[in-house]
Design a protein around this motif. Structure first.
Motif, mmCIF file in Angstrom:
data_model
loop_
_atom_site.group_PDB
_atom_site.id
_atom_site.type_symbol
_atom_site.label_atom_id
_atom_site.label_comp_id
_atom_site.label_asym_id
_atom_site.label_seq_id
_atom_site.Cartn_x
_atom_site.Cartn_y
_atom_site.Cartn_z
ATOM 1 N N UNK A 115 3.416 37.767 -14.134
ATOM 2 C CA UNK A 115 4.827 37.532 -14.260
ATOM 3 C C UNK A 115 5.044 36.489 -15.362
ATOM 4 N N UNK A 116 6.171 36.575 -16.001
ATOM 5 C CA UNK A 116 6.544 35.636 -17.059
ATOM 6 C C UNK A 116 7.734 34.794 -16.607
ATOM 7 N N UNK A 123 3.424 28.140 -16.197
ATOM 8 C CA UNK A 123 4.757 27.671 -15.813
ATOM 9 C C UNK A 123 4.700 26.975 -14.456
ATOM 10 N N UNK A 124 3.972 27.554 -13.505
ATOM 11 C CA UNK A 124 3.841 26.942 -12.183
ATOM 12 C C UNK A 124 3.203 25.553 -12.286
ATOM 13 N N UNK A 162 10.073 28.630 -8.096
ATOM 14 C CA UNK A 162 10.911 29.725 -7.635
ATOM 15 C C UNK A 162 11.206 30.660 -8.802
ATOM 16 N N UNK A 163 11.636 31.883 -8.514
ATOM 17 C CA UNK A 163 11.952 32.815 -9.601
ATOM 18 C C UNK A 163 13.051 32.306 -10.542
ATOM 19 N N UNK A 167 18.228 22.461 -18.375
ATOM 20 C CA UNK A 167 17.161 23.434 -18.664
ATOM 21 C C UNK A 167 17.049 24.350 -17.446
ATOM 22 N N UNK A 168 17.047 25.645 -17.686
ATOM 23 C CA UNK A 168 16.916 26.615 -16.596
ATOM 24 C C UNK A 168 15.709 27.501 -16.853
ATOM 25 N N UNK A 169 15.275 28.184 -15.784
ATOM 26 C CA UNK A 169 14.216 29.179 -15.952
ATOM 27 C C UNK A 169 14.481 30.334 -15.017
#
Length: 107
Positions: free
Chosen positions: A1-2, A20-21, A32-33, A103-105
């Motif tokens: 997953x990206x 990322x984790x 979280x997603x 900042x969001x992801x």
């Protein structure tokens, strides 16, 4: 997953889930997603990344606690350390703080 990191103050970037984790764990966020680092949380996030990088500075494996023992010279030269993986997020956090943007992801 990206994971795709976004901010109105910096270009988007994409990171593999495992990296990322690791970075989200360092800044104290759950992987979280979707998520957000608010402007108020950015200084602590920057400080957490800087502290993690300082801990890595004395490590023989390209400044990375997660490197595999016994790398040969060629493998070690190709290894991507925490300082390289953290750079895009650290730049985004600093630019976002300067512009007052979150900042969001998302995945």
């Amino acid at each position: 997953m990206l994971y795709r990191f976004k901010s109105r103050a910096a270009p988007d970037f994409v990171m593999l889930e495992v990296h990322a984790r690791q970075l989200l764990d360092i800044v104290g966020k759950s992987a979280a997603p979707q998520g957000i680092i608010t402007v108020d949380q950015i200084p602590a996030a920057i400080a957490a990344i800087d502290a993690a990088l300082a801990r890595e500075a004395g490590n023989a494996h390209n400044h990375d606690d997660y490197a595999v023992e016994g790398h040969d010279s060629d493998a070690e030269k190709q290894h991507v350390g925490l300082h390289q993986r953290a750079a895009p997020l650290l730049h985004m956090l600093k630019d976002s703080l300067a512009d007052g943007k979150d900042v969001t992801w998302g995945t």
